[in-house]
Design a protein around this motif. Structure first.
Motif, short mmCIF file in Angstrom:
data_model
loop_
_atom_site.label_atom_id
_atom_site.label_comp_id
_atom_site.label_asym_id
_atom_site.label_seq_id
_atom_site.Cartn_x
_atom_site.Cartn_y
_atom_site.Cartn_z
N PRO A 54 0.81 -1.22 0.00
CA PRO A 54 0.00 0.00 0.00
C PRO A 54 0.84 1.27 0.00
O PRO A 54 0.41 2.30 -0.52
N PHE A 106 -4.96 3.94 3.79
CA PHE A 106 -5.03 4.45 2.43
C PHE A 106 -6.40 4.17 1.84
O PHE A 106 -7.04 3.16 2.15
N ALA A 108 0.86 6.97 -6.68
CA ALA A 108 -0.32 7.79 -6.91
C ALA A 108 -0.05 9.27 -6.62
O ALA A 108 -0.62 10.15 -7.28
N ASP A 142 -3.24 -4.79 3.58
CA ASP A 142 -3.24 -4.28 2.21
C ASP A 142 -3.69 -2.82 2.11
O ASP A 142 -3.53 -2.20 1.06
N ARG A 143 -4.26 -2.27 3.20
CA ARG A 143 -4.75 -0.89 3.16
C ARG A 143 -4.09 0.02 4.18
O ARG A 143 -4.48 1.18 4.31
N GLY A 178 -5.49 4.74 -3.39
CA GLY A 178 -4.12 4.54 -2.93
C GLY A 178 -3.55 5.70 -2.14
O GLY A 178 -2.41 5.64 -1.69
N ARG A 217 1.94 1.85 -3.58
CA ARG A 217 0.82 2.40 -4.35
C ARG A 217 0.62 3.87 -4.04
O ARG A 217 0.33 4.67 -4.94
N TYR A 218 0.78 4.23 -2.77
CA TYR A 218 0.61 5.63 -2.39
C TYR A 218 1.61 6.52 -3.12
O TYR A 218 1.23 7.54 -3.72
N ASP A 245 -9.27 4.05 -1.61
CA ASP A 245 -9.37 3.22 -2.82
C ASP A 245 -8.43 3.70 -3.92
O ASP A 245 -7.99 2.90 -4.76
#
Length: 291
Positions: free
Chosen positions: A68, A218, A75, A198-199, A222, A71-72, A220
């Motif tokens: 996660p 985080f 993004a 995962d979040r 990310g 991904r952040y 949806d």
């Protein structure tokens, strides 16, 4: 009715005195704020003598980070994004003055942030009544926390400063607000990430004797939804009580090439339930990048 002219004169004198006090308080407040800002800027680490830091974001430093978190950053940042050295944030919103009820008052503020050595100074005006404002300074400078509030900038209603839990709480605010200056969350800037699920993930920073860990969650897309601390010092009357605390972020937009939130909310997580006390919207973001 001969007393009416005297009443009018007295009211005029009171009005003149109030204007004079307000002007004097504003000048004193501004002078002290400038002094504190100079201290904040003086604490910035010179790249020539400080720890080395890259000038731009290299996505290779994401290798090995929790999913996660990767991904952040993908993004929020673009490849080659310049590293933020400082930022000025202007805000408008509402502040709840009651620890138990709802006593929301409007505020405007200007906040100066430097990322290395971590520090900030928040200078705000909270409108209490027409013509009556409480000025508030909140900050973390050279490892020390400060909170000072004064009616008209002259008559103190709160004054807390020093190290220990005061400094820890202010550094906690700086850490949670890194969503506004996201390159400061990179491993190359000293943040250490540990997987949770995962979040969400835990992030830790160190400044002098202080070590902090926050739980970042985080959304949806990310991006950062919230940053939570299990214990932060809250002033209840004249006593400090340790309570869970949370900052939430929303309304993400592109600023300075980065995707950052323009709305934030802070809340105490009391046994009786979640208690928001701050809601603010960014009106201006001005970034300074590493050379």
């Amino acid at each position: 009715m001969t007393w009416l002219p005297w009443l009018g004169l007295a009211l005029c004198l009171l009005a003149v005195a109030a204007v004079g006090l307000s002007a004097y308080g504003a000048k004193r407040w501004t002078d002290t704020t400038r002094t504190l800002t100079r201290r904040l800027e003086a604490g910035r680490i010179d790249e020539k003598v400080g720890l080395p830091s890259p000038a731009r974001f290299d996505p290779r430093e994401l290798d090995g980070l929790p999913a996660p978190v990767q991904r952040y950053f993908r993004a929020a940042l673009k490849d080659g994004q310049p590293i933020i050295a400082a930022v000025t944030v202007e805000l408008a919103g509402r502040f709840n003055l009651s620890a138990t009820g709802a006593q929301w008052k409007p505020f405007t503020s200007r906040q100066r942030v430097v990322t290395r050595r971590p520090g900030f100074l928040w200078d705000a005006q909270v409108s209490m009544l027409p013509g009556l404002a409480v000025r508030v300074r909140d900050g973390y400078i050279a490892g020390q926390g400060l909170l000072h509030a004064a009616a008209l900038g002259l008559f103190p209603v709160a004054d807390v400063h020093g190290g220990g839990e005061n400094a820890r709480g202010e550094l906690m605010r700086f850490f949670a607000e890194m969503a506004w200056y996201p390159t400061a969350l990179l491993p190359s800037q000293g943040v250490r990430w540990e997987a949770l699920d995962d979040r969400s993930a835990h992030a830790s920073i160190v400044d002098g004797p202080l070590r902090l860990t926050l739980l970042f969650s985080f959304n949806d897309a990310g991006l950062i939804d919230s940053a939570r601390a299990e214990a932060r010092g809250a002033m209840v009357g004249k006593e400090m009580v340790m309570l869970p605390w949370e900052g939430r972020w929303s309304d993400y937009q592109v600023q300075g090439g980065m995707t950052v939130p323009l709305t934030g909310e802070a809340a105490w997580l009391r046994p009786q339930g979640r208690k928001p006390y701050f809601v603010g919207a960014v009106t201006s973001l001005t970034y300074e990048f590493a050379p």
